[in-house]
Write a protein that holds these residues in place. Structure first.
Motif, PDB file in Angstrom:
ATOM      1  N   UNK A 165       0.851  -1.181   0.000  1.00  0.00           N
ATOM      2  CA  UNK A 165       0.000   0.000   0.000  1.00  0.00           C
ATOM      3  C   UNK A 165       0.892   1.239   0.000  1.00  0.00           C
ATOM      4  N   UNK A 166       0.279   2.402   0.011  1.00  0.00           N
ATOM      5  CA  UNK A 166       1.039   3.653  -0.027  1.00  0.00           C
ATOM      6  C   UNK A 166       0.784   4.473   1.225  1.00  0.00           C
ATOM      7  N   UNK A 167       0.657   3.782   2.361  1.00  0.00           N
ATOM      8  CA  UNK A 167       0.444   4.508   3.608  1.00  0.00           C
ATOM      9  C   UNK A 167       1.058   3.773   4.789  1.00  0.00           C
ATOM     10  N   UNK A 168       1.486   4.576   5.757  1.00  0.00           N
ATOM     11  CA  UNK A 168       1.930   4.091   7.049  1.00  0.00           C
ATOM     12  C   UNK A 168       0.866   4.454   8.072  1.00  0.00           C
ATOM     13  N   UNK A 178      -6.640   4.130  15.007  1.00  0.00           N
ATOM     14  CA  UNK A 178      -5.764   4.792  14.041  1.00  0.00           C
ATOM     15  C   UNK A 178      -5.800   6.296  14.284  1.00  0.00           C
ATOM     16  N   UNK A 179      -4.624   6.888  14.491  1.00  0.00           N
ATOM     17  CA  UNK A 179      -4.533   8.313  14.775  1.00  0.00           C
ATOM     18  C   UNK A 179      -4.052   9.116  13.578  1.00  0.00           C
ATOM     19  N   UNK A 180      -3.196   8.500  12.742  1.00  0.00           N
ATOM     20  CA  UNK A 180      -2.691   9.176  11.549  1.00  0.00           C
ATOM     21  C   UNK A 180      -2.452   8.152  10.446  1.00  0.00           C
ATOM     22  N   UNK A 181      -2.431   8.632   9.208  1.00  0.00           N
ATOM     23  CA  UNK A 181      -2.005   7.835   8.056  1.00  0.00           C
ATOM     24  C   UNK A 181      -1.046   8.705   7.254  1.00  0.00           C
ATOM     25  N   UNK A 182       0.178   8.217   7.048  1.00  0.00           N
ATOM     26  CA  UNK A 182       1.173   8.975   6.299  1.00  0.00           C
ATOM     27  C   UNK A 182       1.334   8.386   4.899  1.00  0.00           C
ATOM     28  N   UNK A 183       1.499   9.215   3.882  1.00  0.00           N
ATOM     29  CA  UNK A 183       1.802   8.689   2.544  1.00  0.00           C
ATOM     30  C   UNK A 183       3.250   8.197   2.475  1.00  0.00           C
ATOM     31  N   UNK A 184       3.438   6.988   1.982  1.00  0.00           N
ATOM     32  CA  UNK A 184       4.774   6.413   1.792  1.00  0.00           C
ATOM     33  C   UNK A 184       4.792   5.696   0.448  1.00  0.00           C
ATOM     34  N   UNK A 185       5.963   5.258   0.037  1.00  0.00           N
ATOM     35  CA  UNK A 185       6.080   4.544  -1.224  1.00  0.00           C
ATOM     36  C   UNK A 185       5.647   3.092  -1.070  1.00  0.00           C
ATOM     37  N   UNK A 186       5.072   2.552  -2.129  1.00  0.00           N
ATOM     38  CA  UNK A 186       4.666   1.150  -2.129  1.00  0.00           C
ATOM     39  C   UNK A 186       5.902   0.257  -2.021  1.00  0.00           C
ATOM     40  N   UNK A 187       5.716  -0.908  -1.408  1.00  0.00           N
ATOM     41  CA  UNK A 187       6.789  -1.885  -1.185  1.00  0.00           C
ATOM     42  C   UNK A 187       7.834  -1.379  -0.202  1.00  0.00           C
ATOM     43  N   UNK A 188       7.429  -0.478   0.699  1.00  0.00           N
ATOM     44  CA  UNK A 188       8.324  -0.049   1.775  1.00  0.00           C
ATOM     45  C   UNK A 188       8.483  -1.184   2.781  1.00  0.00           C
ATOM     46  N   UNK A 189       9.691  -1.322   3.313  1.00  0.00           N
ATOM     47  CA  UNK A 189       9.970  -2.411   4.245  1.00  0.00           C
ATOM     48  C   UNK A 189      11.208  -2.069   5.054  1.00  0.00           C
ATOM     49  N   UNK A 197      16.741  12.647  16.605  1.00  0.00           N
ATOM     50  CA  UNK A 197      16.399  13.651  15.591  1.00  0.00           C
ATOM     51  C   UNK A 197      14.895  13.723  15.327  1.00  0.00           C
ATOM     52  N   UNK A 198      14.112  13.002  16.152  1.00  0.00           N
ATOM     53  CA  UNK A 198      12.650  12.960  15.995  1.00  0.00           C
ATOM     54  C   UNK A 198      12.257  12.523  14.587  1.00  0.00           C
ATOM     55  N   UNK A 199      12.898  11.435  14.137  1.00  0.00           N
ATOM     56  CA  UNK A 199      12.635  10.936  12.791  1.00  0.00           C
ATOM     57  C   UNK A 199      12.291   9.448  12.803  1.00  0.00           C
ATOM     58  N   UNK A 200      11.638   9.041  11.742  1.00  0.00           N
ATOM     59  CA  UNK A 200      11.363   7.636  11.466  1.00  0.00           C
ATOM     60  C   UNK A 200      11.924   7.345  10.078  1.00  0.00           C
ATOM     61  N   UNK A 201      12.768   6.309   9.983  1.00  0.00           N
ATOM     62  CA  UNK A 201      13.378   5.945   8.712  1.00  0.00           C
ATOM     63  C   UNK A 201      12.741   4.661   8.184  1.00  0.00           C
ATOM     64  N   UNK A 202      12.545   4.620   6.857  1.00  0.00           N
ATOM     65  CA  UNK A 202      11.939   3.456   6.212  1.00  0.00           C
ATOM     66  C   UNK A 202      12.755   3.072   4.980  1.00  0.00           C
ATOM     67  N   UNK A 217      13.371   9.455   5.126  1.00  0.00           N
ATOM     68  CA  UNK A 217      13.344  10.018   6.475  1.00  0.00           C
ATOM     69  C   UNK A 217      12.050  10.825   6.650  1.00  0.00           C
ATOM     70  N   UNK A 218      11.320  10.530   7.742  1.00  0.00           N
ATOM     71  CA  UNK A 218      10.050  11.195   8.011  1.00  0.00           C
ATOM     72  C   UNK A 218      10.070  11.811   9.398  1.00  0.00           C
ATOM     73  N   UNK A 219       9.372  12.937   9.542  1.00  0.00           N
ATOM     74  CA  UNK A 219       9.196  13.530  10.853  1.00  0.00           C
ATOM     75  C   UNK A 219       8.362  12.593  11.711  1.00  0.00           C
ATOM     76  N   UNK A 220       8.843  12.276  12.895  1.00  0.00           N
ATOM     77  CA  UNK A 220       8.192  11.291  13.760  1.00  0.00           C
ATOM     78  C   UNK A 220       6.832  11.755  14.262  1.00  0.00           C
ATOM     79  N   UNK A 221       6.610  13.043  14.291  1.00  0.00           N
ATOM     80  CA  UNK A 221       5.357  13.577  14.810  1.00  0.00           C
ATOM     81  C   UNK A 221       4.322  13.809  13.720  1.00  0.00           C
ATOM     82  N   UNK A 222       4.762  14.357  12.594  1.00  0.00           N
ATOM     83  CA  UNK A 222       3.814  14.767  11.553  1.00  0.00           C
ATOM     84  C   UNK A 222       3.810  13.869  10.322  1.00  0.00           C
ATOM     85  N   UNK A 223       4.880  13.119  10.113  1.00  0.00           N
ATOM     86  CA  UNK A 223       4.991  12.311   8.905  1.00  0.00           C
ATOM     87  C   UNK A 223       5.528  13.079   7.713  1.00  0.00           C
ATOM     88  N   UNK A 224       5.911  14.348   7.909  1.00  0.00           N
ATOM     89  CA  UNK A 224       6.474  15.132   6.817  1.00  0.00           C
ATOM     90  C   UNK A 224       7.813  14.538   6.379  1.00  0.00           C
TER      91      UNK A 224
END
Length: 322
Positions: A165-168, A178-189, A197-202, A217-224
């Motif tokens: 899918x294209x969401x986290x 569910x509190x948020x849905x972030x757009x991400x690339x398909x086949x992320x793993x 750094x308040x980040x989430x890496x995928x 690299x995504x902002x851990x709070x907003x998903x930006x």
């Protein structure tokens, strides 16, 4: 005569029960104070336990098609399989099964959150994530996107990557709302959280004719989106250590060591089709899926290799608390 026949029946029944008890599955015990890195091998399902000298001191061979495992605290190990309809939990110190739990076929991943004493199961057939306590009691369940798999937790949140899918999905651990849905690339793993750094890496495989060659690299709070780190083909194995993030790319047989700001410190070609990397004692350990070998790396060089079962796919580490 009737009494004799009845006595014989009772005796035979007791023997059957006794034999059934004697054939309960059990494995070689692992001492509670034994530190190890364990390789789960999935081509011929087995679990090899290796000490810090590189010696295989125990091996568990399975008759079930386990595709994953996770430690539940220090003395419990949970085993699961994508095509299995139950999970099994064993005590390492006795080698004996503690319990089995019926689940839907399609388990893609199990993740344990020590702070909450809960584990989470993602399922690709039902497209759900379900939470359990350590005794296997179901707590909550939530439907997600297509093929949920990679998971991580931070504070009171559970982060789930939907692989096809294209969401986290960002959920409350308490009740899996569910509190948020972030757009991400398909086949992320592959996922790690960088608190510093308040980040989430995928990481990810990429799709079709466009294989992935970066960690996002995504902002851990907003998903930006904060940017990306260029990597070799298909960086899917990510592990955070005290000072770095370790990344293996199974499409290019490469290990990258990256600081928390995203700067590559060094990299090395290692293994054959590696999916996973971890740290054990002073070593970085990479598992070669196709060559069935663990590579113990220190100061950027392979110090030793260890032969394990076919299809080394996961690495579990138990050592003293830092």
């Amino acid at each position: 005569m009737i009494l004799k026949k009845w006595a014989f029946f009772i005796f035979s029944f007791i023997q059957i029960i006794w034999l059934a008890g004697c054939t309960e599955i059990s494995f070689e015990p692992i001492e509670r104070n034994q530190h190890f890195i364990a390789s789960l091998n999935i081509q011929e399902p087995s679990l090899d336990f290796i000490d810090d000298q590189g010696g295989v001191f125990a091996s568990w061979t399975f008759d079930k098609a386990y595709t994953g495992a996770i430690l539940l605290d220090k003395d419990r190990i949970l085993l699961y399989g994508h095509q299995l309809d139950e999970i099994d939990v064993f005590a390492l110190s006795t080698g004996k099964k503690l319990y089995s739990k019926k689940v839907e076929i399609g388990t893609t991943n199990v993740y344990y959150a020590p702070k909450f004493k809960q584990f989470f199961i993602t399922n690709s057939k039902m497209n759900t994530v379900t939470s359990f306590d350590v005794e296997g009691n179901e707590l909550a369940s939530q439907r997600l996107g297509n093929y949920p798999m990679s998971m991580a937790t931070y504070k009171d949140k559970l982060y789930v990557v939907n692989y096809k899918d294209t969401k986290l999905s960002v959920l409350s651990i308490k009740d899996l709302t569910i509190e948020q849905q972030w757009p991400i690339e398909k086949s992320s793993h592959g996922i790690v959280i960088i608190e510093e750094t308040n980040e989430l890496w995928i990481g990810g495989h990429g799709e079709g004719s466009k294989p992935n060659s970066s960690v996002k690299r995504y902002d851990l709070t907003t998903g930006a989106v904060h940017g990306e780190i260029e990597m070799p083909l298909m960086p899917v194995g990510l592990t955070k250590t005290k000072d770095n993030v370790l990344v293996v790319s199974h499409g290019h047989n490469e290990l990258y060591v990256v600081d928390f700001n995203g700067t590559v410190k060094w990299h090395k070609e290692v293994g054959a089709n590696p999916f996973v990397v971890n740290q054990f004692k002073n070593y970085i350990v990479v598992a070669g899926y196709d060559d069935h070998t663990l590579y113990f790396i220190k100061d950027g060089q392979v110090q030793k290799t260890v032969d394990v079962g076919k299809g080394a796919f996961q690495l579990l580490v138990r050592e003293e608390e830092k």
